[in-house]
Design an enzyme around this catalytic site. Structure first.
Site, PDB file in Angstrom:
ATOM      1  N   ARG A  76      48.797  13.192 -40.771  1.00 24.43           N
ATOM      2  CA  ARG A  76      49.196  11.835 -41.145  1.00 24.43           C
ATOM      3  C   ARG A  76      48.782  11.572 -42.584  1.00 24.43           C
ATOM      4  NH1 ARG A  76      52.121  12.098 -37.515  1.00 24.43           N
ATOM      5  NH2 ARG A  76      52.418  10.680 -35.734  1.00 24.43           N
ATOM      6  N   GLU A  79      55.093   7.189 -46.931  1.00 26.31           N
ATOM      7  CA  GLU A  79      56.327   7.908 -46.630  1.00 26.31           C
ATOM      8  C   GLU A  79      57.391   7.058 -45.954  1.00 26.31           C
ATOM      9  OE1 GLU A  79      56.133  10.161 -42.467  1.00 26.31           O
ATOM     10  OE2 GLU A  79      54.597  10.890 -43.831  1.00 26.31           O
ATOM     11  N   HIS A 112      58.013  15.535 -43.863  1.00 31.33           N
ATOM     12  CA  HIS A 112      57.627  15.350 -42.458  1.00 31.33           C
ATOM     13  C   HIS A 112      58.541  16.152 -41.531  1.00 31.33           C
ATOM     14  CE1 HIS A 112      55.176  12.350 -39.908  1.00 31.33           C
ATOM     15  NE2 HIS A 112      55.457  13.402 -39.168  1.00 31.33           N
TER      16      HIS A 112
END
Length: 332
Positions: free
Chosen positions: A234, A263, A295
């Site tokens: 994360r 993000e 991601h």
């Protein structure tokens, strides 16, 4: 059930529709992120299916509850974007997918390490221009290097197994020791020891109030000179300002990120024709020893299949008033 699927991409639709053939739920897909504005779209839905960058704070949850939503289904493992206390107060069960495919994220972690080390991304571009010079492409053997894993849950353990095959020495920090990690020959230690000894540090822990900015200026100052840092967990685990200073001082020799603290405004969408109004992100991109992916660590056929299957099974169990092992709010 009528299920509102937020942050939906074309690949989400493919895998959810395949699995839904066995469930016959009504799935409605919204490309938008879930937040207090888009929550108005959930009128008369039984459940909301959310992803990593959707907002499920108290305000949004209250709004969903008032519109008739009964269940929250996360199609991811992390739940830092959910106010679980508010969900419990509102009697909104929250379920997740805790283990969709640990190997997918672990293998992406290794891909980042190998690419940064052997600089294959730069070599690819050189060869396409018929430049076969090796200067600037020097790497090191992973064999014999010390890798520090922060978090040895399923993803951390899967990463450790691969690194063990490379012949790496394994260190880890986790409040809950994993016997399988110890069986690999791994050793647990405090963070200070891990920072001081690890040639490569990889993050595999959840984001919480306690772990927010775990990697900050103080932590980086304790690391070995020339450390490689990898984050596929994360974005909020690292302080981006501190990362930039660590890169500038050469303390960090290579940085691999599959996640980024801000993000939600960038990832999963095409911004190639736009100016990115994020100076920190643009600064990171300016370093030749930084590799960022959007991601995609979870992004394999196996993982997407398991995500859809588990998410719909979770909702089936809630609707049938069965015990769901993937429910979060029951243990608060």
């Amino acid at each position: 059930m009528r299920i509102a699927v937020f942050s939906a991409q074309p690949y989400d639709k493919v895998y959810f529709e395949q699995e839904n053939a066995h469930h016959q739920q009504t799935l409605v897909y919204f490309e938008q992120r879930l937040n207090r504005t888009t929550a108005t779209l959930c009128q008369n839905f039984d459940a909301v299916c959310a992803f990593v960058n959707d907002e499920l704070n108290a305000e949004v949850l209250t709004q969903l509850k008032s519109q008739g939503v009964r269940y929250i289904a996360l199609r991811c493992a992390g739940f830092n974007n959910v106010d679980l206390a508010a969900a419990k107060t509102l009697n909104l069960p929250v379920v997740r997918v805790p283990a969709y495919s640990p190997e997918s994220v672990a293998e992406h972690t290794i891909a980042l390490i190998m690419t940064l080390n052997r600089k294959t991304h730069r070599a690819f571009n050189r060869v396409r221009e018929c430049n076969f010079a090796l200067n600037g492409l020097l790497g090191f053997n992973l064999h014999g290097k010390t890798v520090g894993l922060i978090g040895t849950g399923q993803i951390g353990l899967a990463t450790a197994k691969i690194l063990n095959g490379f012949g790496c020495k394994l260190l880890a920090h986790d409040p809950y020791e994993n016997a399988d990690f110890i069986a690999l020959g791994g050793q647990y230690c405090d963070l200070a020891t891990l920072y001081q000894q690890a040639d490569i540090i990889s993050l595999h822990c959840p984001l919480s109030a306690e772990s927010h900015h775990l990697i900050n200026a103080e932590a980086i100052s304790q690391m070995k000179q020339g450390v490689m840092l990898i984050n596929t967990s994360r974005g909020g685990l690292v302080d981006t300002h501190a990362l930039i200073q660590g890169l500038k001082s050469r303390k960090i020799s290579a940085l691999g990120l599959d996640v980024y603290e801000q993000e939600s405004q960038l990832f999963f969408h095409d911004h190639s024709g736009e100016i990115i109004d994020d100076e920190l992100f643009e600064r990171l991109l300016s370093f030749p020893n930084v590799l960022i992916t959007g991601h995609q660590g979870f992004f394999t056929e196996d993982a997407l299949t398991q995500i859809a299957l588990t998410t719909l099974n979770n909702l089936d169990q809630l609707e049938r008033q069965q015990t769901c092992p993937n429910e979060l709010t029951q243990n608060i």
